[in-house]
Design an enzyme around this catalytic site. Structure first.
Site, PDB file in Angstrom:
ATOM      1  N   ASN A 130       0.866  -1.172   0.000  1.00 36.65           N
ATOM      2  CA  ASN A 130       0.000   0.000   0.000  1.00 36.65           C
ATOM      3  C   ASN A 130       0.906   1.227   0.000  1.00 36.65           C
ATOM      4  OD1 ASN A 130      -1.910   1.953   0.414  1.00 36.65           O
ATOM      5  ND2 ASN A 130      -2.920   0.910   2.122  1.00 36.65           N
ATOM      6  N   GLU A 155      -8.331  -5.027   4.971  1.00 36.18           N
ATOM      7  CA  GLU A 155      -8.116  -4.652   3.570  1.00 36.18           C
ATOM      8  C   GLU A 155      -6.941  -5.394   2.959  1.00 36.18           C
ATOM      9  OE1 GLU A 155      -8.815  -0.339   4.693  1.00 36.18           O
ATOM     10  OE2 GLU A 155      -9.486  -0.322   2.619  1.00 36.18           O
TER      11      GLU A 155
END
Ligand code: ADP
Length: 400
Positions: free
Chosen positions: A7, A384
């Site tokens: 990320n 996530e």
């Protein structure tokens, strides 16, 4: 299959190495203050231990090199060599209308991620830097882009269009895209599992309430509507974002304060929301702390946050013509029993009732509604990274 989830932010890089055969998080951590000059921070957790150190990371390539080193060398190494990583899943915020699902990275995908960067400059260019840094540091390992927008691609035109001249939708691609898609998808699936029913027969409203916040209406596993729009600015009151605001007010402020478009962008994205109204903080815990001490503007910020969330839930209840479950997730949704109670207060007309005995203090996966509530109210921690890793596995399998 071992998947590395990346990320990448403009100055940060978060990673998790997940063994998808058993769901084990083998290693996780982050590099902070990348490219800002001075020392960068590096943190790794693996084997039940944590290392924190100051490092140099002038760019994402160096940051990824640090991650590869930590995964393969030293006390917290969890694989012998990067070639043991089967795939890399990259979180990408904006995929426009080109990606209804995750995509294995090739030149076309990279060009599109770059192209959509005009809509999410802080995020997409950073993601691209992360992808290219992985290609350089881990050649031969397939990469997948997992887009925040993909899950919302099932919205129909009546939901995704703005009432602007149609040619601006056609030429400039100005429409609603939504965000947080991986989280909404993950918690909706978890809700279906918890209810023991196929997602295809469920109507679910998912509330992702974190520093960024959005609510989605999901029918039969497909997104019908979502509160974020062309960018993650639309919708709920957020930590530093206005959420819904009359565009005329934006123009008025720009004119009267002499703000440039870039300055106004900062105003609506970084200086507004809970922070702007309270004048104190974007952090929900600070808002509640001040509110408890009688700070009126903190109370106002809290009330506005709750009211906006309630409005969207009510609207989506109407759009879906009822709902089986309302899900609360993310930093605020998972941890804050008070805000869940405030949002669900006075929902009697919809037959939705929270059970204080179940809700109070709940910070874990739980049904917090009364037995006679018409819809289940569920607290479901989002994950996530796991969701990105799952979509990465699916995309790799489909590409074969
Ligand atoms: P993001 O991923 O968008 O940065 P998070 O999902 O991590 O956001 O959520 C951050 C928000 O969650 C912050 O406003 C923080 O105050 C809030 N939060 C975290 N823990 C709690 C808690 N125990 N009670 C209330 N709010 C909390």
């Amino acid at each position: 299959m071992i998947v590395l989830v990346m990320n990448s932010g403009s100055s940060s890089l978060k990673f998790q190495l997940i063994n998808m055969d058993n769901g084990e998080v083998m290693s996780k951590g982050l590099v902070e203050r990348i490219g800002l000059g001075g020392v960068a921070g590096f943190e790794v957790k693996a084997k039940g231990e944590k290392i924190k150190k100051d490092v140099t990371a002038d760019n994402h390539k160096q940051a990824v090199a640090l991650v590869v080193d930590a995964l393969t060398k030293g006390d917290l190494a969890v694989v012998d060599d990067f070639s043991m990583i089967d795939a890399i899943g990259h979180r990408v915020v904006q995929g426009g209308d080109s990606f209804p699902k995750a995509a294995v990275v090739d030149q076309r995908v990279k060009d599109l991620v770059k192209g959509y960067g005009v809509m999410a400059p802080l995020h997409n260019y950073a993601a691209l830097a992360g992808i290219e840094a992985c290609e350089e540091n881990m050649p031969g390992i397939p990469s997948v882009c997992v887009f925040d927008t993909s899950y919302h691609m099932t919205m129909d035109p009546a939901h995704y269009m703005y009432a602007i001249p149609y040619e601006d939708y056609e030429n400039l691609k100005v429409r609603r895209y939504g965000a947080h898609g991986t989280s909404h998808k993950y918690v909706a699936r978890e809700a279906a599992k918890a209810l023991g029913r196929p997602i295809e027969e469920l109507k679910i409203i998912t509330c992702h309430l974190g520093n960024g916040a959005s609510i989605s209406a999901i029918n039969g596993g497909k997104i019908v509507d979502t509160s974020m729009g062309f960018t993650p600015l639309e919708g709920l009151v957020m930590g530093t974002r206005t959420g819904d605001i009359d565009p005329a007010a934006v123009l008025y402020i720009m004119k009267h304060k002499g703000l440039s478009p870039d300055e106004m962008d900062t105003y609506v994205n970084k200086q507004s929301g809970l922070l702007g109204v309270s004048g104190l903080s974007n952090d929900f815990r600070d808002i509640e702390g001040a509110m408890d001490e009688g700070n009126e503007r903190a109370q106002l910020a809290y009330d506005m946050f709750v009211l906006r969330a309630k409005k969207y839930i009510g609207a989506y209840y109407a759009e879906l013509n009822g709902c089986d479950a309302i899900v609360f997730t993310a930093g605020i949704g998972e941890n804050d029993d008070r805000v869940r109670a405030s949002i669900c207060a006075d929902f009697d007309a919809l037959g939705i009732k929270l059970d204080p005995a179940k809700n109070d203090g709940c910070r874990e996966f739980r049904d917090v509604s009364t037995d006679d509530s018409k819809a289940r109210v569920l607290v479901i921690p989002t994950n996530e990274e796991y969701a990105i890793a799952s979509e990465t596995v699916e995309a790799i399998a489909e590409a074969k």
